[in-house]
Design a protein around this motif. Structure first.
Motif, PDB file in Angstrom:
ATOM      1  N   TYR A   1      34.533  83.003  41.129  1.00  0.00           N
ATOM      2  CA  TYR A   1      35.017  81.884  41.949  1.00  0.00           C
ATOM      3  C   TYR A   1      34.509  82.000  43.380  1.00  0.00           C
ATOM      4  O   TYR A   1      33.982  81.045  43.958  1.00  0.00           O
ATOM      5  N   TYR A   2      34.656  83.198  43.975  1.00  0.00           N
ATOM      6  CA  TYR A   2      34.215  83.361  45.356  1.00  0.00           C
ATOM      7  C   TYR A   2      32.694  83.285  45.470  1.00  0.00           C
ATOM      8  O   TYR A   2      32.169  82.837  46.503  1.00  0.00           O
ATOM      9  N   ARG A   3      31.951  83.718  44.423  1.00  0.00           N
ATOM     10  CA  ARG A   3      30.496  83.673  44.493  1.00  0.00           C
ATOM     11  C   ARG A   3      29.964  82.261  44.333  1.00  0.00           C
ATOM     12  O   ARG A   3      29.097  81.819  45.100  1.00  0.00           O
ATOM     13  N   VAL A   4      30.479  81.547  43.347  1.00  0.00           N
ATOM     14  CA  VAL A   4      29.937  80.211  43.028  1.00  0.00           C
ATOM     15  C   VAL A   4      30.565  79.139  43.893  1.00  0.00           C
ATOM     16  O   VAL A   4      29.868  78.316  44.512  1.00  0.00           O
ATOM     17  N   GLU A   5      31.900  79.134  43.971  1.00  0.00           N
ATOM     18  CA  GLU A   5      32.601  78.036  44.626  1.00  0.00           C
ATOM     19  C   GLU A   5      32.562  78.136  46.148  1.00  0.00           C
ATOM     20  O   GLU A   5      32.719  77.120  46.835  1.00  0.00           O
ATOM     21  N   ILE A   6      32.365  79.315  46.680  1.00  0.00           N
ATOM     22  CA  ILE A   6      32.371  79.473  48.133  1.00  0.00           C
ATOM     23  C   ILE A   6      31.014  79.943  48.645  1.00  0.00           C
ATOM     24  O   ILE A   6      30.361  79.266  49.442  1.00  0.00           O
ATOM     25  N   PHE A   7      30.551  81.113  48.189  1.00  0.00           N
ATOM     26  CA  PHE A   7      29.291  81.689  48.686  1.00  0.00           C
ATOM     27  C   PHE A   7      28.108  80.759  48.435  1.00  0.00           C
ATOM     28  O   PHE A   7      27.406  80.333  49.357  1.00  0.00           O
ATOM     29  N   ASN A   8      27.882  80.418  47.149  1.00  0.00           N
ATOM     30  CA  ASN A   8      26.746  79.555  46.810  1.00  0.00           C
ATOM     31  C   ASN A   8      26.920  78.145  47.357  1.00  0.00           C
ATOM     32  O   ASN A   8      25.954  77.494  47.780  1.00  0.00           O
ATOM     33  N   ALA A   9      28.149  77.650  47.338  1.00  0.00           N
ATOM     34  CA  ALA A   9      28.388  76.273  47.791  1.00  0.00           C
ATOM     35  C   ALA A   9      28.058  76.110  49.266  1.00  0.00           C
ATOM     36  O   ALA A   9      27.473  75.098  49.687  1.00  0.00           O
ATOM     37  N   ILE A  10      28.421  77.096  50.092  1.00  0.00           N
ATOM     38  CA  ILE A  10      28.137  77.005  51.526  1.00  0.00           C
ATOM     39  C   ILE A  10      26.637  77.020  51.779  1.00  0.00           C
ATOM     40  O   ILE A  10      26.097  76.223  52.565  1.00  0.00           O
ATOM     41  N   ILE A  11      25.918  77.925  51.088  1.00  0.00           N
ATOM     42  CA  ILE A  11      24.463  78.014  51.288  1.00  0.00           C
ATOM     43  C   ILE A  11      23.769  76.747  50.787  1.00  0.00           C
ATOM     44  O   ILE A  11      22.858  76.214  51.438  1.00  0.00           O
ATOM     45  N   ASP A  12      24.185  76.223  49.620  1.00  0.00           N
ATOM     46  CA  ASP A  12      23.581  74.989  49.085  1.00  0.00           C
ATOM     47  C   ASP A  12      23.804  73.811  50.022  1.00  0.00           C
ATOM     48  O   ASP A  12      22.907  72.978  50.211  1.00  0.00           O
ATOM     49  N   LEU A  13      24.990  73.745  50.618  1.00  0.00           N
ATOM     50  CA  LEU A  13      25.271  72.639  51.534  1.00  0.00           C
ATOM     51  C   LEU A  13      24.404  72.746  52.788  1.00  0.00           C
ATOM     52  O   LEU A  13      23.892  71.728  53.291  1.00  0.00           O
ATOM     53  N   GLN A  14      24.196  73.950  53.299  1.00  0.00           N
ATOM     54  CA  GLN A  14      23.323  74.116  54.463  1.00  0.00           C
ATOM     55  C   GLN A  14      21.887  73.741  54.138  1.00  0.00           C
ATOM     56  O   GLN A  14      21.208  73.068  54.927  1.00  0.00           O
ATOM     57  N   LEU A  15      21.378  74.142  52.964  1.00  0.00           N
ATOM     58  CA  LEU A  15      20.027  73.775  52.571  1.00  0.00           C
ATOM     59  C   LEU A  15      19.875  72.267  52.423  1.00  0.00           C
ATOM     60  O   LEU A  15      18.860  71.684  52.831  1.00  0.00           O
ATOM     61  N   MET A  16      20.866  71.622  51.849  1.00  0.00           N
ATOM     62  CA  MET A  16      20.814  70.180  51.676  1.00  0.00           C
ATOM     63  C   MET A  16      20.775  69.462  53.021  1.00  0.00           C
ATOM     64  O   MET A  16      20.010  68.503  53.223  1.00  0.00           O
ATOM     65  N   GLU A  17      21.590  69.943  53.978  1.00  0.00           N
ATOM     66  CA  GLU A  17      21.594  69.319  55.294  1.00  0.00           C
ATOM     67  C   GLU A  17      20.273  69.541  56.021  1.00  0.00           C
ATOM     68  O   GLU A  17      19.745  68.650  56.692  1.00  0.00           O
TER      69      GLU A  17
END
Length: 542
Positions: free
Chosen positions: A439-455
């Protein structure tokens, strides 16, 4: 202060007639000691001069620095002479502590610090007298030095250190988070006993300590067997023929202690506090030596008639308990009412009315120090950056802050695991069976990095990147390694069509420039001398 007529106490009694008002013990002690300090003229002058000395020494950073330097020199001399022990955190330099107007214990620490730093303070004042920049500084330092080195000041310094050391122990106890009312009254009685013992038997030892202090700091002491002269010293003004020792003992030593005892007796009057006297019958110290059935029944009848409706049942339970507590090992060697209440809960004895009465006595407040600390912490929790915090969230944070001793013992990860495992409270609503790490890896760690890359991809678009890539073909670094005619022509065609209308002419010039690059040694030399980095250097060379 009590709000007896139109204040908070009156509002409480209007809503709940069976509530009882108990004045904060810490505030009572504060009032008693303040009066004792103001009503004796010598003590009042002492505190005025103490404040003046501290203000003079701590007025500027230069004086504070000089003050600490003198402390360091004295510490080194004492260590060399073997008078001080060395160790981690020992012999630290410090400043004189200012006395607070509302915290009496701060005055004790102010006196304690001055006694410790007496020589350093005297040295700073002497330097100010010798090297004062103007008459004002010279005069202030001279007056403070005379007062500091006077016998009256030294006598009051040691006397108040002695008496306030006794009262400071009570002051610190009353400000603890959990304090019972009977234990508080016992502490008050103990403090009174210490002061009475000091008055009756402590003069000889105290007088010897004053003389020793004066000898150690070269303070001129009077001839104590001589006659004490009042006023200007004229014989016509002398009313009593007493010695100087008698004056200091009776007019100052006994007067200060007597005034403190009088104020403590008037503000902590056990005879007028019937509730406290009756509650003391439940005190378990010394194997229930104060246990009295009649007082306990009177306590229930007068103050808790609705909580203990049947006095006969209470008396029967008290008689059984009086007969059995000497045989029950669990009730031996108890010191406080809270310990008695815990034993009632642990042993599950049938004395329910006694247990209820003990719980009611425990609710009587002793001090508002904990409440005042909570209100002070509210300014830190709900500050100007979080001014729109809801009341429920504020109440939760205040509860965590007040009960931080309990919260510190809770492991944070266990709370996170329990909260995540509970979800909304039903297992049927859990959609995915994943571990907490997932949960912490996918829902938080990966999600934050993916959102930064998208922006970043959305804000640094393809057109901007193409302009930067084509412009890099003009980079002269590394002997024009990135030079590309097609990219430069594409750059001119797409982004600068009005500035470069004829692409064929541009291409011819680029081809000639590329052919002549090896022959343009001077150009390359200048580029190297100028750093050879970037298009700006190329423009400068042209």
């Amino acid at each position: 202060m009590c709000g007896e007529w139109n204040g908070l106490q009156a509002l409480f009694l209007e809503k709940c007639p069976y509530a009882y008002y108990v004045h904060c013990f810490a505030h009572r002690l504060q009032l008693a000691l303040n009066v004792a300090a103001k009503d004796v003229g010598v003590v009042y002058l002492f505190f005025q001069m103490l404040t003046s000395i501290i203000n003079i020494v701590d007025l500027s950073t230069k004086r504070v620095s000089e003050f600490k330097s003198i402390q360091e020199v004295e510490a080194m001399e004492q260590i060399a002479a073997g008078e001080l022990e060395t160790g981690k955190g020992a012999n630290q330099t410090c400043n004189l502590q200012r006395a607070g107007a509302t915290r009496w214990s701060s005055r004790y620490y102010s006196i304690k610090n001055l006694m410790k730093l007496y020589n350093s303070t005297s040295s700073v004042l002497k330097n100010m007298i010798d090297n004062g920049l103007n008459g004002k500084i010279h005069g202030e330092a001279l007056g403070a030095s005379k007062a500091l080195r006077s016998f009256d000041f030294a006598f009051c310094l040691l006397l108040l250190d002695k008496t306030m050391k006794i009262t400071n122990a009570l002051c610190k106890s009353l400000q603890e988070q959990s304090q019972e009312i009977i234990n508080a009254m016992n502490l008050v009685s103990s403090m009174k006993g210490h002061l009475k013992k000091l008055r009756e038997d402590g003069w000889v030892d105290f007088f010897a300590s004053v003389v020793s202090f004066c000898d150690a700091h070269t303070i001129d002491a009077p001839d104590f067997s001589a006659r004490h002269m009042e006023g200007t010293g004229r014989l016509s003004q002398q009313q009593n023929c007493v010695t100087i020792e008698h004056y200091y003992r009776v007019e100052i030593f006994n007067a200060i202690i007597d005034l403190q005892l009088m104020e403590l007796n008037s503000r902590f009057n056990e005879q007028t506090r019937e509730l406290l006297i009756l509650s003391s019958a439940l005190d378990p110290r010394f194997d229930f030596q104060s246990f009295d059935i009649d007082k306990i029944c009177c306590l229930a009848e007068k103050f808790y008639p609705h909580d203990v409706p049947d006095l006969n049942d209470l008396r029967d339970q008290l008689e059984h308990f009086e007969y059995q507590f000497s045989e029950l090992s669990e009730f031996q060697d108890l010191c406080t009412i809270s310990e008695l209440c815990q034993e009632f809960v642990n042993t599950r004895t049938p004395f329910l009315l006694i247990e209820r009465l003990v719980r009611l006595v425990m609710t009587l407040p002793v001090s508002t120090a904990t409440t005042e600390r909570a209100f002070s912490a509210m300014k830190l929790i709900k500050n100007r950056l979080r001014s729109k915090m809801s009341d429920d969230f504020l109440a939760d944070l205040m509860t965590v802050h007040i009960e931080r001793e309990i919260v510190d013992a809770i492991y944070s990860n266990s709370v996170i695991d329990e909260f995540y495992a509970s979800g909304t409270g039903r297992l049927s609503q859990q959609q995915n069976c994943v571990t907490i790490e997932h949960y912490y890896r996918v829902e938080i760690f990966n999600a934050i990095i993916d959102l930064q890359l998208m922006e970043l991809n959305s804000r640094f678009n393809e057109q901007t990147r193409e302009l930067l890539v084509l412009s890099s073909a003009l980079d002269p670094r590394f002997d024009f390694q990135s030079f590309d005619i097609d990219k430069i022509c594409c750059l001119a065609e797409k982004f600068y069509p009005h500035d470069v209308p004829d692409l064929n002419d541009l291409r011819d010039q680029l081809e000639h420039f590329e052919y002549q690059l090896l022959k343009m040694a001077s150009l390359l030399g200048i580029l190297v001398q100028n750093g050879g980095f970037g298009l700006r250097s190329l423009v400068i060379c042209y």
